[in-house]
Design a protein around this motif. Structure first.
Motif, short mmCIF file in Angstrom:
data_model
loop_
_atom_site.label_atom_id
_atom_site.label_comp_id
_atom_site.label_asym_id
_atom_site.label_seq_id
_atom_site.Cartn_x
_atom_site.Cartn_y
_atom_site.Cartn_z
N ASP A 22 0.66 -1.12 0.05
CA ASP A 22 0.09 0.02 0.05
C ASP A 22 0.98 1.44 0.04
O ASP A 22 0.59 2.06 -0.89
CB ASP A 22 -0.95 0.08 1.16
CG ASP A 22 -1.98 -1.23 1.21
OD1 ASP A 22 -3.04 -0.98 0.65
OD2 ASP A 22 -1.64 -2.47 1.71
N VAL A 23 1.86 1.36 0.86
CA VAL A 23 2.71 2.69 0.92
C VAL A 23 3.57 2.70 -0.30
O VAL A 23 3.59 3.77 -0.93
CB VAL A 23 3.51 2.70 2.19
CG1 VAL A 23 4.33 3.84 1.98
CG2 VAL A 23 2.76 2.64 3.44
N PRO A 24 4.14 1.76 -0.89
CA PRO A 24 4.96 1.94 -2.09
C PRO A 24 4.14 2.53 -3.22
O PRO A 24 4.20 3.12 -4.12
CB PRO A 24 5.59 0.61 -2.44
CG PRO A 24 5.71 0.11 -0.99
CD PRO A 24 4.48 0.46 -0.37
N LEU A 25 2.85 1.82 -3.50
CA LEU A 25 1.86 1.88 -4.55
C LEU A 25 1.30 3.30 -4.29
O LEU A 25 1.16 4.05 -5.29
CB LEU A 25 0.61 0.89 -4.30
CG LEU A 25 -0.24 0.93 -5.79
CD1 LEU A 25 -0.67 -0.62 -6.01
CD2 LEU A 25 -1.15 1.84 -5.63
N LEU A 26 1.01 3.80 -3.15
CA LEU A 26 0.66 5.13 -3.11
C LEU A 26 1.36 6.14 -3.17
O LEU A 26 1.27 7.02 -4.27
CB LEU A 26 0.26 5.53 -1.46
CG LEU A 26 -0.35 6.87 -0.97
CD1 LEU A 26 -1.37 7.35 -1.96
CD2 LEU A 26 -0.42 6.92 0.51
N PHE A 27 2.87 6.02 -2.95
CA PHE A 27 3.92 6.83 -3.36
C PHE A 27 4.05 6.88 -4.89
O PHE A 27 4.18 7.91 -5.53
CB PHE A 27 5.35 6.15 -2.72
CG PHE A 27 6.47 7.04 -3.04
CD1 PHE A 27 6.95 7.89 -2.11
CD2 PHE A 27 7.28 6.84 -4.22
CE1 PHE A 27 8.15 8.74 -2.37
CE2 PHE A 27 8.42 7.65 -4.34
CZ PHE A 27 8.95 8.42 -3.54
N ASN A 28 4.15 5.58 -5.56
CA ASN A 28 4.34 5.75 -6.90
C ASN A 28 3.16 6.16 -7.78
O ASN A 28 3.41 7.00 -8.69
CB ASN A 28 4.36 4.35 -7.44
CG ASN A 28 5.73 3.73 -6.99
OD1 ASN A 28 6.73 4.50 -6.87
ND2 ASN A 28 5.91 2.42 -6.62
N ILE A 59 9.60 6.37 3.75
CA ILE A 59 9.37 7.37 2.49
C ILE A 59 10.87 7.17 1.66
O ILE A 59 10.73 6.93 0.71
CB ILE A 59 9.22 8.61 3.06
CG1 ILE A 59 7.73 8.61 3.38
CG2 ILE A 59 9.30 9.50 1.66
CD1 ILE A 59 7.61 10.02 4.32
N ALA A 60 11.98 7.06 2.60
CA ALA A 60 13.11 7.13 1.91
C ALA A 60 13.37 5.74 1.00
O ALA A 60 14.03 5.80 0.08
CB ALA A 60 14.30 7.13 3.08
N ASN A 61 12.93 4.55 1.55
CA ASN A 61 12.86 3.52 0.89
C ASN A 61 12.08 3.49 -0.25
O ASN A 61 12.66 2.96 -1.44
CB ASN A 61 12.29 2.27 1.73
CG ASN A 61 13.35 1.85 3.06
OD1 ASN A 61 14.60 2.13 2.80
ND2 ASN A 61 12.51 1.27 3.87
N CYS A 62 10.98 4.19 -0.40
CA CYS A 62 10.24 4.48 -1.72
C CYS A 62 11.04 5.25 -2.60
O CYS A 62 11.12 4.78 -3.76
CB CYS A 62 8.96 4.96 -1.30
SG CYS A 62 7.82 3.98 -0.42
N THR A 67 14.37 5.38 -7.68
CA THR A 67 15.65 5.89 -8.41
C THR A 67 16.10 4.74 -9.13
O THR A 67 16.54 4.82 -10.17
CB THR A 67 16.71 6.48 -7.32
OG1 THR A 67 15.96 7.65 -6.48
CG2 THR A 67 18.08 6.79 -7.99
N LEU A 68 16.14 3.60 -8.40
CA LEU A 68 16.63 2.39 -8.83
C LEU A 68 16.14 2.09 -10.23
O LEU A 68 16.49 1.49 -11.24
CB LEU A 68 16.65 1.24 -7.87
CG LEU A 68 17.69 1.37 -6.93
CD1 LEU A 68 17.44 0.32 -5.83
CD2 LEU A 68 19.13 1.47 -7.29
#
Length: 285
Positions: free
Chosen positions: A111-117, A220-223, A228-229
């Motif tokens: 959920d958090v990575p998908l929201l970020f993207n 957030i930093a992981n996202c 970036t990768l």
């Protein structure tokens, strides 16, 4: 949208958070529903529930799981227009509070990575927006369940492995099915019920030594790092919708062979209060 009551001092606010989406790719799929339930010092607070208009059609397999159709989101607002309402809800509701914690089920990996993207595809800066929510930590109940729950009553697959799907864990804990599963708001309320259950009392949301609690800024930093990768083409692409759906048709989790859920509690133990639900219903332009 209904007004939010003036904030009052409190010690801990949980924002139980869940998304429904067009698929299971955190990079390529779109949000179609955002659900949030709040717990203010252990008491149920106001909710946020909104359909979001995706940029791609909703596949039929997603409609079968969630019940959300393309017609349902035709007049919904885009994520671009929903985000300010989301921010206002979270900041005003948890205004005067010592600790603000985002909680969910598989939110670290999905959920958090998908929201970020998804936010990166709007005019909002994803990192700045998430930081503006002023969350101190995030808790994922899926790794907690895998490590800590008893498994006596958990559903098992044909190989004997325990299923840690949200609905299966709920059924084991409360001895009843999770009616309306795969509706984002209902799933967040199930997570709130977990927080009130005896088997989830050792969470310690600010203990970042555990695998189920993280500093929100680090999340957030992981996202950011993963984004970036991908941009530099150093991160493998996500699997296709079809293969992911076939493997995890009914929930965003897999089966595990460790852990058990003991005797079911008869009912959730949270004290409930009747509150208004926050919704966004304006048509998109």
């Amino acid at each position: 949208m209904q007004p939010i009551a003036d904030p009052t001092p409190c010690k801990l606010v949980y924002f139980s958070f869940d998304l429904e989406t067009t698929g299971l790719s955190t990079v390529n799929d779109d949000i179609i529903q955002i659900g949030i339930s709040s717990l203010i010092d252990g008491v149920a607070g106001e909710t946020f529930n909104v359909l979001v208009k995706p940029k791609k059609p909703i596949p039929s397999i997603v409609t079968r799981i969630t019940g959300i159709t393309n017609e349902d989101v035709e007049t919904a607002k885009s994520l671009q227009h929903v985000l300010p309402h989301l921010k206002a809800y979270m900041n005003r509701l948890g205004g005067l509070v010592a600790d603000r914690v985002l909680v969910g089920y598989n939110i670290f990996r999905f959920d958090v990575p998908l929201l970020f993207n998804n936010i990166t595809r709007t005019s909002h800066n994803a990192s700045d927006f998430l930081k503006s929510l002023r969350l101190s930590s995030a808790v994922d109940l899926l790794p907690y369940a895998r490590k800590n729950l008893e498994t006596t009553d958990l559903k098992r697959n044909k190989y004997g492995a325990c299923s840690y799907k949200l609905g299966d864990v709920y059924a084991a804990l409360f001895n009843k099915p999770l009616d309306g599963a795969h509706d984002a708001l209902i799933d967040t309320q199930a997570v709130c019920d977990f927080l009130g259950h005896a088997q989830f009392q050792a969470i310690e949301p600010l203990n970042f030594q555990s695998v189920w609690a993280q500093n929100f800024m680090l999340l957030i930093a992981n996202c950011e790092s993963n984004a970036t990768l991908r941009k530099e083409k150093k991160l493998a692409p996500t699997r296709s919708l079809q293969s992911m759906m076939r493997k995890r048709l009914s929930q965003k989790t897999g089966d595990e062979s460790n852990g058990t859920v003991g005797s079911a509690e008869n009912q959730p133990v949270l004290k409930k209060i009747k509150v208004a639900s926050i919704t966004v219903e304006e048509n998109t332009s």
